[in-house]
Design an enzyme around this catalytic site. Structure first.
Site, PDB file in Angstrom:
ATOM      1  N   HIS A  14      33.225  41.063  24.949  1.00 52.19           N
ATOM      2  CA  HIS A  14      33.672  41.379  23.678  1.00 52.19           C
ATOM      3  C   HIS A  14      32.483  41.671  22.716  1.00 52.19           C
ATOM      4  O   HIS A  14      31.891  40.862  22.291  1.00 52.19           O
ATOM      5  CB  HIS A  14      34.478  40.078  23.280  1.00 52.19           C
ATOM      6  CG  HIS A  14      34.964  40.193  21.852  1.00 52.19           C
ATOM      7  ND1 HIS A  14      35.968  39.358  21.249  1.00 52.19           N
ATOM      8  CD2 HIS A  14      34.612  41.028  20.869  1.00 52.19           C
ATOM      9  CE1 HIS A  14      36.332  39.744  20.093  1.00 52.19           C
ATOM     10  NE2 HIS A  14      35.448  40.601  19.637  1.00 52.19           N
ATOM     11  N   HIS A  16      31.469  45.112  20.187  1.00 48.58           N
ATOM     12  CA  HIS A  16      31.925  46.454  19.743  1.00 48.58           C
ATOM     13  C   HIS A  16      30.810  47.385  19.598  1.00 48.58           C
ATOM     14  O   HIS A  16      29.801  46.900  18.946  1.00 48.58           O
ATOM     15  CB  HIS A  16      32.329  46.115  18.261  1.00 48.58           C
ATOM     16  CG  HIS A  16      33.667  45.397  18.102  1.00 48.58           C
ATOM     17  ND1 HIS A  16      35.101  45.554  18.025  1.00 48.58           N
ATOM     18  CD2 HIS A  16      33.846  44.042  18.229  1.00 48.58           C
ATOM     19  CE1 HIS A  16      35.783  44.901  18.027  1.00 48.58           C
ATOM     20  NE2 HIS A  16      34.914  43.501  18.289  1.00 48.58           N
ATOM     21  N   HIS A 194      42.722  41.535  19.644  1.00 48.70           N
ATOM     22  CA  HIS A 194      41.948  40.230  18.659  1.00 48.70           C
ATOM     23  C   HIS A 194      43.429  39.522  18.250  1.00 48.70           C
ATOM     24  O   HIS A 194      44.314  40.369  17.662  1.00 48.70           O
ATOM     25  CB  HIS A 194      41.080  41.193  17.593  1.00 48.70           C
ATOM     26  CG  HIS A 194      39.920  41.496  17.935  1.00 48.70           C
ATOM     27  ND1 HIS A 194      39.781  42.613  18.942  1.00 48.70           N
ATOM     28  CD2 HIS A 194      38.406  41.362  17.323  1.00 48.70           C
ATOM     29  CE1 HIS A 194      38.551  42.610  19.193  1.00 48.70           C
ATOM     30  NE2 HIS A 194      37.685  41.865  18.345  1.00 48.70           N
ATOM     31  N   GLU A 197      41.756  34.846  15.435  1.00 46.42           N
ATOM     32  CA  GLU A 197      40.444  34.758  14.795  1.00 46.42           C
ATOM     33  C   GLU A 197      40.490  34.369  13.421  1.00 46.42           C
ATOM     34  O   GLU A 197      40.195  33.005  12.946  1.00 46.42           O
ATOM     35  CB  GLU A 197      39.747  36.308  14.776  1.00 46.42           C
ATOM     36  CG  GLU A 197      38.435  36.078  14.219  1.00 46.42           C
ATOM     37  CD  GLU A 197      37.627  37.438  14.103  1.00 46.42           C
ATOM     38  OE1 GLU A 197      38.375  38.686  14.038  1.00 46.42           O
ATOM     39  OE2 GLU A 197      36.475  37.603  13.964  1.00 46.42           O
ATOM     40  N   ASP A 275      30.253  40.219  19.979  1.00 44.98           N
ATOM     41  CA  ASP A 275      31.214  40.675  19.090  1.00 44.98           C
ATOM     42  C   ASP A 275      30.279  41.876  18.583  1.00 44.98           C
ATOM     43  O   ASP A 275      30.643  43.118  18.751  1.00 44.98           O
ATOM     44  CB  ASP A 275      31.621  39.675  17.900  1.00 44.98           C
ATOM     45  CG  ASP A 275      33.035  39.939  17.256  1.00 44.98           C
ATOM     46  OD1 ASP A 275      33.620  40.964  17.675  1.00 44.98           O
ATOM     47  OD2 ASP A 275      33.489  39.326  16.319  1.00 44.98           O
ATOM     48  N   ASP A 276      29.447  41.581  17.473  1.00 39.59           N
ATOM     49  CA  ASP A 276      28.923  42.455  16.642  1.00 39.59           C
ATOM     50  C   ASP A 276      27.378  42.042  16.291  1.00 39.59           C
ATOM     51  O   ASP A 276      26.971  41.793  15.365  1.00 39.59           O
ATOM     52  CB  ASP A 276      29.295  43.011  15.234  1.00 39.59           C
ATOM     53  CG  ASP A 276      30.889  43.191  15.352  1.00 39.59           C
ATOM     54  OD1 ASP A 276      31.150  44.604  15.613  1.00 39.59           O
ATOM     55  OD2 ASP A 276      31.805  42.675  15.275  1.00 39.59           O
TER      56      ASP A 276
HETATM   57  N1  HPA Z   1      37.271  41.073  14.203  1.00 45.49           N
HETATM   58  C1  HPA Z   1      38.035  42.181  14.041  1.00 45.49           C
HETATM   59  N2  HPA Z   1      37.716  43.580  14.012  1.00 45.49           N
HETATM   60  C2  HPA Z   1      36.519  43.635  14.308  1.00 45.49           C
HETATM   61  C3  HPA Z   1      35.621  42.550  14.760  1.00 45.49           C
HETATM   62  C4  HPA Z   1      35.967  41.384  14.649  1.00 45.49           C
HETATM   63  O1  HPA Z   1      35.374  40.286  15.054  1.00 45.49           O
HETATM   64  N3  HPA Z   1      34.350  43.223  14.959  1.00 45.49           N
HETATM   65  C5  HPA Z   1      34.448  44.412  14.745  1.00 45.49           C
HETATM   66  N4  HPA Z   1      35.668  44.769  14.376  1.00 45.49           N
HETATM   67 ZN    ZN Z   2      35.523  41.721  17.940  1.00 43.84          ZN
END
Ligand code: HPA
Ligand code: ZN
Length: 335
Positions: A14, A16, A194, A197, A275-276
């Site tokens: 996971h 991006h 996703h 969250e 994630d990012d």
């Molecule tokens: N959630 C939803 N969209 C996203 C995320 C995330 O954590 N990171 C990049 N796009």
């Molecule tokens: Zn994500």
């Protein structure tokens, strides 16, 4: 423990690619493309990375992605991530990309795809890291827009393993994308989404029942629904959990309050991911370290998380087995 976490083989499921854009690279690409940024300096950018929720992050994340224009930009972005991942002993990675973030600015699907794909192919040989791509649809946009994006991707089906769903979760339930996911599956794409969250457990159920996903990205809100937890355990549906992201976006107020250990204790197939990473303060190793310290996880639990990362991947069973045996050999003396 730090060395142990760094040295064991791991998969990341996971991440991006647009979220790996470090401010230094953002500024250098912006200069090259003569694009102005909403920050005055690298330091100012890092200071601006304080978020209230998912949406406040997405606004900054999309602004950063604006600098990416040419195939070279996407290549350099991907190459930089892969070099970091290799240093953390990530052996295999499944990378999300968001074509609509770029095609909506007039950058062609081919430019985005080719830049990323070239970096992935090259790294398989010269960095010894293998990878697959997952195309994410932006859920705040329409299903028709997702369908157009799917059409662009079909010629590259052999290079894109799955489709997913990201961006603003609340108000954009999985069921909105039933038709496009049906079509993607008919073309042989696997599916992920996703869910859970910021959104409710109901969105996790929709992702499973309507989008037929193989994994849930995040999924941490599943604990609010006992029956759903039972189902996730019985079916061993993996959750790709992102601890530092969850704290930065205030899903949990601090790492010590994260529910990852509860998820593990309930027998769920939990994985740890970044994630990012350029926005949330760490790559996969920093996520392992933070959650290990925050929840006082044992070595056994760290090994379980590393094993799960391969089990939950889209690798073939043979290759999964090879990594699981390597982890067993490495940790036999410890356990
Ligand atoms: N959630 C939803 N969209 C996203 C995320 C995330 O954590 N990171 C990049 N796009
Ligand atoms: Zn994500």
């Amino acid at each position: 423990m730090k060395d142990f976490i760094r040295d064991i083989p791991k998969a990341e499921l996971h991440v991006h690619i647009e979220g790996t854009l470090e401010p230094e690279l953002m500024f250098s690409i912006a200069r090259r493309n003569d694009i102005s940024l909403p920050f005055d300096s690298v330091e100012a950018a890092r200071e601006a990375y304080q978020f209230q929720d998912l949406q406040s992050f997405l606004n900054i994340y999309y602004a950063g992605a604006n600098v990416l224009q040419t195939e070279r930009d996407f290549y350099e972005l991907t190459r930089a991530y892969l070099e970091k991942a290799v240093r953390q002993n990530v052996r295999y990675t499944e990378i999300f990309f968001d074509p609509q973030t770029h095609t909506d600015r007039g950058i062609s699907f081919e430019t985005v795809f080719k830049g990323i794909d070239r970096a992935l192919s090259e790294a398989k040989t010269d960095l010894n890291i293998s990878s697959r791509l997952i195309l994410c649809f932006l859920r705040h946009l329409s299903e028709e827009a997702a369908m157009e994006t799917l059409e662009r991707a079909i010629p590259y089906r052999d290079r894109i393993v799955a489709v997913g769903l990201d961006s603003s979760e609340l108000g954009h339930p999985p069921e909105k994308f039933k038709t496009v996911f049906d079509r993607a599956r008919r073309h042989g794409f696997l599916t992920v989404a996703h869910a859970g969250e910021e959104g409710p457990p109901e969105y996790i159920k929709q992702a499973l029942d309507i989008l037929k996903v193989s994994r849930i990205d995040h999924g941490v809100r599943c604990l609010e629904d006992e029956k759903l937890v039972d189902r996730l355990r019985i079916e061993q549906i993996p959750l790709t959990v992102c601890p530092l992201s969850n704290v930065k976006l205030r899903v949990f107020d601090r790492i010590e309050h994260h529910n990852l250990k509860k998820l593990l204790d309930r027998g769920l197939c939990v994985t740890v991911n970044s994630d990012d990473p350029a926005y949330f303060g760490g790559y996969v190793v920093e996520n392992f370290e933070a959650i290990q310290m925050g929840l006082n996880l044992s070595r056994n639990e760290i090994v379980r998380l590393a094993k799960n990362s391969f089990v939950a991947s889209f690798l073939s069973n043979d290759v999964k087995q090879k990594y699981l045996e390597e982890l067993d050999d490495l940790t036999r003396d410890d356990l």
